[in-house]
Write a protein that holds these residues in place. Structure first.
Motif: not given
Length: 301
Positions: A245, A247, A253, A256
């Motif tokens: 993940y 950020y 977020l 992914t």
């Protein structure tokens, strides 16, 4: 009244305030819904349906509505007594009519005369007793035992806490048989020093079955997750899926990356906010599938 299959399905799948293996009381707040500031209501629209959340001024969840279609929906109410949960009521509506047979009330009683003890009684709206949970805490208000009572008898889940060489382990034992363990430690990698690692294992009949390892950054955001299955022949865990993940500077977020066997999938997340480039997001776009989620948010004055 005899329990029906529909009720049991709804109760175990939609009464999501509890863990499956060893239930623990959870109180939800705005942070559990990726919200911040003084949010009063949040309406979430997806292609699968609508969710509505209502919060108290202190941020705790007071009501949630799941709308399956225009006539079928469910409402969950949360009532509190100080810092404790007092009631949780799950109500089902079908064809715009209230269904008492599939609606549930969770009633909580708090006893703090010595060490803290909370009793939860679960009944249907037709006054049928389903089961009862008793949560016993230590002098430091740490949960140590959960006693479940229903028509099938009594089950006791004991929870122990141990520390060894910087690793802390929380172990769940159901009727003296291990069902789950959660071990937390610090990363020893120089690049991720002091990042938290959490390894949760589940067991069946005392034998290891699955494991999930997660790494959290200094802001407690999960940055990687690996799912394992236990190979009973090799007597070892084998990775099945890994997700990383990423950020942005606002801790949102943005990407992914999932790897499963020889397949890999990357998703990116784009946001629109209700206050320029800050505030709460009101639209989340997921690429490359180009799906999106919208939220309508109101605030306390």
């Amino acid at each position: 009244m005899k329990k029906n299959t529909l009720y049991i399905f709804i109760y175990f799948l939609l009464a999501t305030s509890f863990l499956v293996e060893a239930q623990e009381i959870n109180i939800f707040s705005v942070k559990d819904f990726d919200l911040k500031d003084s949010v009063k209501t949040c309406l979430v629209n997806t292609k699968y349906g609508k969710e509505e959340y209502t919060f108290l001024k202190d941020g705790r969840l007071s009501k949630s509505i799941t709308r399956h279609n225009d006539t079928d929906y469910s409402i969950t109410y949360y009532k509190y007594d100080g810092r404790f949960l007092k009631e949780k009521r799950f109500e089902n509506y079908r064809d715009n009519s209230f269904d008492a047979n599939t609606s549930i009330a969770n009633i909580y009683t708090v006893d703090s005369t010595s060490t803290l003890k909370i009793t939860e009684k679960i009944i249907t709206y037709s006054k049928e007793f389903l089961e009862q949970y008793e949560y016993a805490y230590s002098k430091e208000n740490i949960l140590e035992k959960i006693t479940r009572t229903n028509d099938n008898g009594i089950d006791v889940t004991s929870i122990t806490y141990t520390s060894f060489k910087g690793e802390n382990t929380k172990t769940y034992m159901l009727n003296d048989e291990i069902i789950k363990s959660i071990r937390t430690s610090k990363s020893k990698n120089k690049k991720t020093l002091n990042f938290k690692i959490e390894l949760a294992k589940t067991y069946l009949n005392g034998e290891a079955r699955t494991a999930i390892e997660q790494m959290f950054n200094l802001k407690n955001k999960v940055i990687s997750k690996t799912v394992y299955l236990f190979n009973t022949e090799k007597k070892e865990f084998e990775p099945q899926e890994t997700v990383t993940y990423s950020y942005n500077e606002n801790d949102m977020l943005i990407k992914t990356e999932e790897e499963q066997n020889t397949n890999s999938t990357t998703k990116e997340y784009i946001y629109q906010y209700d206050n320029g480039t800050s505030g709460n997001w009101v639209k989340q776009i997921i690429t490359p599938e180009n799906s999106y989620i919208t939220r309508t948010i109101s605030y306390f004055e």
